[in-house]
Design a protein around this motif. Sequence first.
Motif, PDB file in Angstrom:
ATOM      1  N   SER A  27       2.007  -2.350   3.648  1.00  0.00           N
ATOM      2  CA  SER A  27       2.440  -1.088   2.961  1.00  0.00           C
ATOM      3  C   SER A  27       3.358  -1.334   2.156  1.00  0.00           C
ATOM      4  CB  SER A  27       2.763  -0.063   4.158  1.00  0.00           C
ATOM      5  OG  SER A  27       4.027  -0.341   4.779  1.00  0.00           O
ATOM      6  N   ARG A  34       0.560  -1.802  -5.619  1.00  0.00           N
ATOM      7  CA  ARG A  34      -0.849  -1.828  -5.124  1.00  0.00           C
ATOM      8  C   ARG A  34      -1.595  -2.776  -5.804  1.00  0.00           C
ATOM      9  NH1 ARG A  34       1.816   0.402  -1.741  1.00  0.00           N
ATOM     10  NH2 ARG A  34       1.370   2.492  -0.947  1.00  0.00           N
ATOM     11  N   ASP A  35      -1.029  -4.155  -6.056  1.00  0.00           N
ATOM     12  CA  ASP A  35      -1.977  -5.112  -6.745  1.00  0.00           C
ATOM     13  C   ASP A  35      -2.447  -6.076  -5.669  1.00  0.00           C
ATOM     14  OD1 ASP A  35       0.220  -6.649  -5.881  1.00  0.00           O
ATOM     15  OD2 ASP A  35       0.713  -7.497  -7.853  1.00  0.00           O
ATOM     16  N   ASP A  68       3.445  -3.328  -0.348  1.00  0.00           N
ATOM     17  CA  ASP A  68       2.984  -3.557  -1.756  1.00  0.00           C
ATOM     18  C   ASP A  68       3.197  -2.357  -2.681  1.00  0.00           C
ATOM     19  OD1 ASP A  68       1.503  -4.807  -3.822  1.00  0.00           O
ATOM     20  OD2 ASP A  68      -0.362  -4.511  -2.898  1.00  0.00           O
ATOM     21  N   THR A  69       4.299  -2.157  -3.136  1.00  0.00           N
ATOM     22  CA  THR A  69       4.146  -0.893  -3.903  1.00  0.00           C
ATOM     23  C   THR A  69       3.616  -0.648  -5.063  1.00  0.00           C
ATOM     24  OG1 THR A  69       6.399  -1.764  -4.908  1.00  0.00           O
ATOM     25  CG2 THR A  69       6.775  -0.573  -2.912  1.00  0.00           C
TER      26      THR A  69
END
Length: 264
Positions: free
Chosen positions: A86, A91-92, A88-89
Amino acid sequence: MATVPAAAVFLALGLPGAALAEGGKAYQIDLAQLNDSGSRGTVMLNLKGNQLTVRIESEGMVPGQPSAQHLHGSTKGHDFHCPDASDDTNRDGILNNTEATVDYGDINISLTTSGDTKATSGLAVERMPVADKKGKVVYERTITVGQDVVEHIKDLHVVQHGIDRNKNGKYDFDGAGKSELDPKLPQEATAPTNCGEVKGAAVGSVPVGGIETGGGSPQSTVLPMAVMAGAAAVVYAATAGGIAVARKRTAVVPVRTETPGGAA
């Protein structure tokens, strides 16, 4: 539950003598995967005075590639913990080191095989251990630490780095692009592969249990410690096609005693 002297634990794990644990404190860290790396491992910390012996055995690393590894966290009472997906800010699909640092904190000690162990040596991959052909890393080193580390050892934790996103058996730019820490390095080389928090007890008891993480805990399995051959000296250079690694194997990673800022 009956307690077992830590000296007996260290003997059972193949560590260099029961005397290592006597008069000190022993802690265990269970390493759980990040970035779906499949990596896991066990870390044993022995603190005797201001001498810290770190022994790591992990698996699921990228075979033949160096693994940057560190003690992260704070010696000033701040609460850090292991991250999860979560964090992974952007979102890659990859938890990079910058995103993860919010949770596990800055480098306190770089777990190099030789030379200094300063935080500034965090990317000194030429002095980091290299995984064998089966993706196993075995590391052991004794260093002199400051009183702040002695007093806050339970607030620190171990992170190893290096993933193989495109499953081609090496770090390259095709897998995840450039590292946000150093554009000369692939993201695969610096992204965290596992993390574990100190789950310890004073001498006289056996450390047990899994790691606690922020917002959801990856499952971890304790890897038994064994005396194994493995260590390397590494020359790590970025190239257009990837990373070239030359290594010289020795029988075992030597135990060294020195100050964090000292020379080998």
